[in-house]
Design a protein around this motif. Structure first.
Motif, mmCIF file in Angstrom:
data_model
loop_
_atom_site.group_PDB
_atom_site.id
_atom_site.type_symbol
_atom_site.label_atom_id
_atom_site.label_comp_id
_atom_site.label_asym_id
_atom_site.label_seq_id
_atom_site.Cartn_x
_atom_site.Cartn_y
_atom_site.Cartn_z
ATOM 1 N N GLY A 73 -22.089 9.749 -17.965
ATOM 2 C CA GLY A 73 -23.134 9.031 -17.255
ATOM 3 C C GLY A 73 -24.129 9.890 -16.501
ATOM 4 O O GLY A 73 -23.895 11.064 -16.206
ATOM 5 N N GLU A 74 -25.255 9.275 -16.179
ATOM 6 C CA GLU A 74 -26.370 9.944 -15.506
ATOM 7 C C GLU A 74 -25.970 10.547 -14.170
ATOM 8 O O GLU A 74 -26.532 11.547 -13.734
ATOM 9 C CB GLU A 74 -27.513 8.925 -15.296
ATOM 10 N N LYS A 75 -24.986 9.949 -13.516
ATOM 11 C CA LYS A 75 -24.566 10.446 -12.205
ATOM 12 C C LYS A 75 -23.966 11.847 -12.282
ATOM 13 O O LYS A 75 -23.817 12.517 -11.257
ATOM 14 C CB LYS A 75 -23.560 9.471 -11.577
ATOM 15 N N SER A 76 -23.606 12.308 -13.479
ATOM 16 C CA SER A 76 -23.037 13.651 -13.632
ATOM 17 C C SER A 76 -24.094 14.745 -13.672
ATOM 18 O O SER A 76 -23.752 15.931 -13.633
ATOM 19 C CB SER A 76 -22.196 13.720 -14.915
ATOM 20 N N LYS A 77 -25.358 14.369 -13.743
ATOM 21 C CA LYS A 77 -26.423 15.373 -13.734
ATOM 22 C C LYS A 77 -26.738 15.763 -12.289
ATOM 23 O O LYS A 77 -27.788 15.455 -11.750
ATOM 24 C CB LYS A 77 -27.680 14.840 -14.426
ATOM 25 N N ASN A 78 -25.775 16.463 -11.665
ATOM 26 C CA ASN A 78 -25.932 16.800 -10.257
ATOM 27 C C ASN A 78 -25.538 18.253 -10.003
ATOM 28 O O ASN A 78 -25.019 18.947 -10.880
ATOM 29 C CB ASN A 78 -25.101 15.847 -9.387
ATOM 30 N N PHE A 79 -25.779 18.710 -8.784
ATOM 31 C CA PHE A 79 -25.503 20.094 -8.425
ATOM 32 C C PHE A 79 -24.031 20.446 -8.599
ATOM 33 O O PHE A 79 -23.693 21.528 -9.075
ATOM 34 C CB PHE A 79 -25.916 20.350 -6.974
ATOM 35 N N MET A 80 -23.132 19.552 -8.185
ATOM 36 C CA MET A 80 -21.706 19.857 -8.235
ATOM 37 C C MET A 80 -21.221 20.037 -9.665
ATOM 38 O O MET A 80 -20.466 20.973 -9.966
ATOM 39 C CB MET A 80 -20.908 18.751 -7.545
ATOM 40 N N GLU A 81 -21.659 19.164 -10.578
ATOM 41 C CA GLU A 81 -21.232 19.288 -11.970
ATOM 42 C C GLU A 81 -21.828 20.554 -12.599
ATOM 43 O O GLU A 81 -21.171 21.241 -13.393
ATOM 44 C CB GLU A 81 -21.643 18.050 -12.760
ATOM 45 N N PHE A 82 -23.057 20.860 -12.243
ATOM 46 C CA PHE A 82 -23.707 22.093 -12.684
ATOM 47 C C PHE A 82 -22.893 23.303 -12.223
ATOM 48 O O PHE A 82 -22.613 24.234 -13.002
ATOM 49 C CB PHE A 82 -25.128 22.118 -12.107
ATOM 50 N N TYR A 83 -22.481 23.288 -10.977
ATOM 51 C CA TYR A 83 -21.683 24.379 -10.402
ATOM 52 C C TYR A 83 -20.330 24.486 -11.118
ATOM 53 O O TYR A 83 -19.856 25.589 -11.429
ATOM 54 C CB TYR A 83 -21.487 24.130 -8.909
ATOM 55 N N LYS A 84 -19.696 23.346 -11.392
ATOM 56 C CA LYS A 84 -18.397 23.355 -12.065
ATOM 57 C C LYS A 84 -18.505 23.952 -13.470
ATOM 58 O O LYS A 84 -17.617 24.698 -13.904
ATOM 59 C CB LYS A 84 -17.830 21.936 -12.142
ATOM 60 N N CYS A 85 -19.570 23.621 -14.172
ATOM 61 C CA CYS A 85 -19.780 24.171 -15.520
ATOM 62 C C CYS A 85 -19.924 25.688 -15.468
ATOM 63 O O CYS A 85 -19.340 26.412 -16.289
ATOM 64 C CB CYS A 85 -21.027 23.560 -16.153
ATOM 65 N N LEU A 86 -20.707 26.176 -14.524
ATOM 66 C CA LEU A 86 -20.904 27.618 -14.385
ATOM 67 C C LEU A 86 -19.598 28.315 -14.009
ATOM 68 O O LEU A 86 -19.283 29.396 -14.535
ATOM 69 C CB LEU A 86 -21.973 27.901 -13.331
ATOM 70 N N THR A 87 -18.843 27.699 -13.124
ATOM 71 C CA THR A 87 -17.551 28.271 -12.728
ATOM 72 C C THR A 87 -16.613 28.357 -13.920
ATOM 73 O O THR A 87 -15.927 29.378 -14.138
ATOM 74 C CB THR A 87 -16.910 27.419 -11.613
ATOM 75 N N PHE A 88 -16.572 27.287 -14.722
ATOM 76 C CA PHE A 88 -15.720 27.274 -15.909
ATOM 77 C C PHE A 88 -16.143 28.375 -16.880
ATOM 78 O O PHE A 88 -15.295 29.076 -17.453
ATOM 79 C CB PHE A 88 -15.804 25.908 -16.584
ATOM 80 N N ALA A 89 -17.445 28.550 -17.063
ATOM 81 C CA ALA A 89 -17.944 29.597 -17.964
ATOM 82 C C ALA A 89 -17.517 30.980 -17.481
ATOM 83 O O ALA A 89 -17.132 31.844 -18.282
ATOM 84 C CB ALA A 89 -19.467 29.518 -18.059
ATOM 85 N N LEU A 90 -17.571 31.198 -16.180
ATOM 86 C CA LEU A 90 -17.137 32.484 -15.612
ATOM 87 C C LEU A 90 -15.636 32.678 -15.796
ATOM 88 O O LEU A 90 -15.168 33.774 -16.133
ATOM 89 C CB LEU A 90 -17.509 32.550 -14.132
ATOM 90 N N GLU A 91 -14.883 31.622 -15.565
ATOM 91 C CA GLU A 91 -13.422 31.712 -15.721
ATOM 92 C C GLU A 91 -13.041 32.001 -17.176
ATOM 93 O O GLU A 91 -12.052 32.699 -17.432
ATOM 94 C CB GLU A 91 -12.779 30.406 -15.264
ATOM 95 N N GLN A 92 -13.830 31.477 -18.103
ATOM 96 C CA GLN A 92 -13.563 31.692 -19.527
ATOM 97 C C GLN A 92 -14.145 33.007 -20.037
ATOM 98 O O GLN A 92 -14.057 33.314 -21.216
ATOM 99 C CB GLN A 92 -14.130 30.530 -20.338
ATOM 100 N N LYS A 93 -14.783 33.745 -19.108
ATOM 101 C CA LYS A 93 -15.322 35.081 -19.411
ATOM 102 C C LYS A 93 -16.386 35.055 -20.510
ATOM 103 O O LYS A 93 -16.431 35.943 -21.376
ATOM 104 C CB LYS A 93 -14.191 36.047 -19.754
ATOM 105 N N LEU A 94 -17.247 34.040 -20.469
ATOM 106 C CA LEU A 94 -18.389 34.052 -21.367
ATOM 107 C C LEU A 94 -19.304 35.222 -21.011
ATOM 108 O O LEU A 94 -19.417 35.597 -19.835
ATOM 109 C CB LEU A 94 -19.181 32.744 -21.248
ATOM 110 N N ASP A 95 -19.916 35.815 -22.012
ATOM 111 C CA ASP A 95 -20.839 36.930 -21.768
ATOM 112 C C ASP A 95 -22.196 36.594 -22.385
ATOM 113 O O ASP A 95 -22.447 35.468 -22.805
ATOM 114 C CB ASP A 95 -20.276 38.240 -22.322
ATOM 115 N N ARG A 96 -23.065 37.599 -22.463
ATOM 116 C CA ARG A 96 -24.422 37.343 -22.929
ATOM 117 C C ARG A 96 -24.505 37.111 -24.439
ATOM 118 O O ARG A 96 -25.558 36.713 -24.943
ATOM 119 C CB ARG A 96 -25.345 38.489 -22.512
ATOM 120 N N GLN A 97 -23.422 37.355 -25.155
ATOM 121 C CA GLN A 97 -23.374 37.052 -26.582
ATOM 122 C C GLN A 97 -22.671 35.721 -26.855
ATOM 123 O O GLN A 97 -22.440 35.359 -28.005
ATOM 124 C CB GLN A 97 -22.660 38.178 -27.341
ATOM 125 N N SER A 98 -22.350 35.004 -25.788
ATOM 126 C CA SER A 98 -21.690 33.702 -25.950
ATOM 127 C C SER A 98 -22.712 32.617 -26.250
ATOM 128 O O SER A 98 -23.925 32.813 -26.131
ATOM 129 C CB SER A 98 -20.904 33.359 -24.682
#
Length: 363
Positions: A73-98
């Motif tokens: 839903g539209e309510k997920s387009k918020n700062f907190m969900e954005f932050y959670k996605c970035l945190t997950f990407a860091l935890e999964q060790k995505l790099d610039r070739q990801s």
């Protein structure tokens, strides 16, 4: 399968459209990102239940993958969900070739694209739309999250590396979602100079008509119209603003009612009819509004503003629109079908037409 190249000033990328083409995704990834290190799928809870396992199984044979599932839903387009996605990407060790894959509708695409644009100052991403509405949002690279003061006010222009649009996904959509997406096709038709608007009226007498060849052709035309505009104006400095037809009031209604309480397309329909009434009030529009409104009503849309909404509060929301300058409301007005223009509209005219469009109670 239909293949076209989306051309912008910053990038050119392929768009694939067809039935049962999702198995081609690994090949597309190898073409656009041959040295991909890891793939992060971003999707929502509803899409994940239906297609998450299928996509994971398809990609895990060839790539290292991880998946982030956001609330629907539209309510997920918020700062907190954005932050959670970035945190997950860091935890999964995505790099610039990801690579990030946005599997879902416009909300998923907007959020995933903004994550891709922000992570390590920008990594590759691919749009895999699953809704009709996403035919619009998946093309053009506008990615964003919402703010309590307005929709899509925090974001970027960041083009995907590819779009793979499998029409099979659309056959499981509820009618409400089809209606929401079809509203953007109507918008594309109204701002286009070709005969697409007449074709839609002649071929879509019910939302149930959106299937097989009719659906495929309508999506293709909508994408072609948008692609032709963003080719000339990627970052909304000129004619790309025409794609906001109906959105000035539409976004205000979404924000005022609460994100997700009314679908984006339903709000845009009200906004388009309102903008046409503004044009008639200013004596610059020759469009037969009654005919359009009759067709929209027959399709199941409401074209009137909810009487519980305050005109004063809607006007304040409209003043926060991205197109405005010096706190003056700028709107896309149509002189005729295919003849859009951006105009500064006096607040008194907006107030008059708002009151005529519904029995709004002042607060």
């Amino acid at each position: 399968m239909y293949l076209t190249q989306i051309q912008t000033s910053s990038k050119m990328y392929p768009l694939f459209l067809g039935k049962s083409i999702i198995p081609q995704l690994p090949l597309v990834i190898r073409q656009v990102k041959p040295n991909v290190s890891k793939i992060m799928i971003i999707t929502d809870q509803q899409v994940d239940v239906m297609y998450g396992m299928k996509l994971t199984s398809l990609l895990s044979k060839s790539f290292s993958i991880c998946k982030y599932v956001m609330p629907k839903g539209e309510k997920s387009k918020n700062f907190m969900e954005f932050y959670k996605c970035l945190t997950f990407a860091l935890e999964q060790k995505l790099d610039r070739q990801s690579l990030i894959i946005a599997l879902g509708g416009g909300v998923v695409g907007d959020l995933a694209g903004f994550v891709a644009a922000s992570y390590m100052r920008g990594i590759s991403w691919i749009q895999v739309p699953t809704t009709l509405l996403a035919h619009d949002s998946a093309v053009g690279g506008k990615v964003a999250i919402n703010h309590p003061l307005g929709k899509n006010l925090i974001g970027a222009f960041y083009q995907p590396d590819a779009v793979l649009y499998d029409i099979d996904f659309l056959y499981t959509l509820p009618k409400k979602e089809l209606k929401s997406g079809f509203a953007e096709l109507i918008k594309h038709a109204l701002i286009s100079k070709d005969s697409f608007y007449e074709w839609l009226k002649n071929n879509v007498c019910s939302i149930d008509d959106l299937k097989e060849d009719t659906l495929a052709y309508a999506i293709r035309k909508g994408i072609e119209i948008k692609a032709s505009i963003i080719k000339e104006d990627e970052k909304e400095n000129d004619i790309r603003t025409y794609l906001n037809f109906g959105h000035t009031l539409g976004h205000a209604i979404e924000a005022e009612k609460g994100y997700g309480e009314i679908s984006h397309g339903e709000a845009v329909v009200i906004g388009m009819v309102f903008a046409l009434r503004i044009g008639r009030e200013m004596q610059i529009s020759d469009i037969n509004i009654d005919e359009l409104e009759q067709w929209l009503t027959y399709l199941g849309y409401n074209t009137r503003i909810c009487p519980s909404l305050s005109s004063n509060r809607l006007i304040e929301r409209m003043k926060q629109d991205k197109k405005n300058k010096s706190n003056q409301i700028h709107m896309v007005i149509l002189k005729n079908v295919g003849s859009p223009m951006m105009m500064n509209v006096d607040e008194s005219i907006i107030s008059t037409v708002l009151k005529a469009s519904s029995q709004i109670v002042e607060r």
